[in-house]
Design an enzyme around this catalytic site. Structure first.
Site, short mmCIF file in Angstrom:
data_model
loop_
_atom_site.label_atom_id
_atom_site.label_comp_id
_atom_site.label_asym_id
_atom_site.label_seq_id
_atom_site.Cartn_x
_atom_site.Cartn_y
_atom_site.Cartn_z
N ASP A 1 69.15 6.56 57.32
CA ASP A 1 68.31 7.08 56.59
C ASP A 1 66.96 7.57 55.88
O ASP A 1 65.74 8.37 56.19
CB ASP A 1 68.84 8.19 55.47
CG ASP A 1 71.01 8.40 55.77
OD1 ASP A 1 70.96 7.39 56.81
OD2 ASP A 1 71.35 9.24 55.58
N ASP B 1 65.61 9.51 47.86
CA ASP B 1 65.80 10.31 48.84
C ASP B 1 63.97 11.30 48.09
O ASP B 1 63.55 12.72 48.19
CB ASP B 1 66.70 11.64 48.97
CG ASP B 1 68.44 10.73 49.93
OD1 ASP B 1 67.13 9.82 50.98
OD2 ASP B 1 69.04 11.03 50.04
N1 GLY Z 1 70.49 10.90 54.57
C1 GLY Z 1 72.11 11.57 53.86
C2 GLY Z 1 72.48 12.58 55.17
O1 GLY Z 1 71.85 12.37 56.35
O2 GLY Z 1 73.93 12.31 55.40
#
Ligand code: GLY
Length: 380
Positions: free
Chosen positions: A174, A116
């Protein structure tokens, strides 16, 4: 005397009717945007005053601000929100605060790797560089991109998401969002490989996406499932939003027609599933349960961009209309926090992880960030 009283009553009735008529007239989008950014500024200073020097906002629950350390995947969104407020208002006090919050992430890439880091650095340093041209940002962004690339295993062909040993090689949808850090500051081929394989393996024939695909070491698929959605075969709203945004962004970044087509397929799948006011339920299979403002905000921003990129005029109109509907719904008191309320966050009613019973019907930093981004995109 009677005539005078009658006249007074008629005049006050006329005044009431005039005010009611003015209120019922639709607020123009520029006026709404002014109003929301003014509110966002008030909220952001309120939130900043509650933060320490090493913490980042996470949510507001039971009248308490919940913070997280800089390593938390959302640490870039509050600085990013400040950069968007600065972009719109040109207010230097906001710019100073944006730098202060951005610099908290200065040493992020020196820590352990995290998929992330794209979210974290693009929203903070990426916006800082875009708006100020300060070249010191570039080395931080490049360092972050190099760190992200270390999570790519060429044998598997995708960037690994979590290190959790429950899976052999998990990749969540994601992860598409992190590729922009690579296309702009790192290895574009890795971004391309990840997006192509995700397009093949994450999607169902109806263009809904699974949340997680678990790969074997040779790159074959061991399993497909959800973690934050209602069921393995359901469509978790934020996952669909990440997919829409991710492929729209990759189409822009690479000019690849397959990514553009994928973004359009996802948009056509999402549009008819949204409720009347445009804000999705937390999972498409759970109408009547909690809305997820964060998913709605990510979609609004993606729809606003896709509307400008697609050659299908009907789809462009539908995307633009939906983005406008969503930003208008968010500007109502149902979603927009009153000044000094909501712990300093802008939007109410997001869902982080309902199956994990975490962050259900609360404010979340990324809802605020993508909402302001959607307004800026619509204003451009
Ligand atoms: N990337 C984590 C979420 O969308 O909760």
């Amino acid at each position: 005397m009677i005539n005078f009283l009658l006249m007074k009553r008629i005049l006050s009735l006329a005044a009431v009717i005039a005010v009611a008529a003015a209120c019922s007239r639709t607020e123009s989008l520029p006026a709404l945007t002014d109003r929301v950014f003014e509110r966002a500024k008030v909220q952001a200073f309120d939130l900043a005053a509650r933060l320490g020097d090493t913490q980042t906002p996470r949510t507001f629950q039971a009248d308490t601000l919940v913070t997280a350390p800089i390593g938390w995947w959302c640490s870039g969104f509050f600085p990013g929100t400040l950069w968007y407020i600065y972009e719109y208002t040109g207010d230097d006090t906001v710019k100073d605060l944006a730098w202060h919050e951005t610099r908290k992430l200065e040493h992020l890439a020196e820590g352990k790797t995290d998929h992330d880091i794209g979210f974290q650095l693009m929203s903070s340093y990426g916006n800082a560089y875009r708006l100020t041209g300060d070249t010191a940002c570039v080395s931080i962004l490049k360092e972050g991109a190099a760190k992200l690339a270390t999570r790519f295993n060429p044998e598997v062909g995708v960037i690994r998401s979590w290190d959790n040993k429950k899976w052999n090689y998990p990749v969540i949808i994601d992860n598409m969002m992190n590729l922009e850090l690579l296309t702009q500051y790192g290895d574009r081929d890795i971004a391309l490989a990840h997006a192509r394989k995700t397009q093949r393996e994450h999607f169902r024939p109806d263009f809904t996406t699974y949340h997680l695909v678990n790969y074997a070491d040779d790159g074959s698929v061991l399993g497909r499932q959800t973690v934050q959605g209602a069921a393995d075969e359901s469509a978790w709203a934020r996952g669909q939003a990440w997919a829409l945004y991710g492929y729209t962004m990759m189409a822009r970044e690479t000019g690849d027609e397959a990514f553009q087509a994928q973004a359009e397929h996802i948009a056509r799948m999402i549009l008819p599933q949204l409720p009347e006011d445009g804000i999705p339920y937390w999972d498409f299979s759970k109408p009547g349960e909690e809305r997820d403002a964060s998913a709605g905000a990510v979609m609004a921003s993606a729809f606003a961009e896709l509307a400008t990129r697609t050659a299908d005029a009907d789809l462009a109109d539908a995307c633009r209309a939906m983005a406008e509907k969503q930003v208008r719904t968010f500007a109502t008191p149902e979603y927009l926090a009153g000044p000094g309320t909501n712990g300093g966050f802008l939007l109410k009613h997001s869902v982080g992880n309902k199956p994990g019973n975490s962050e259900v019907d609360v404010p979340l930093t990324y809802a605020d960030y993508y909402y302001l981004e959607a307004l800026l995109r619509l204003a451009r």
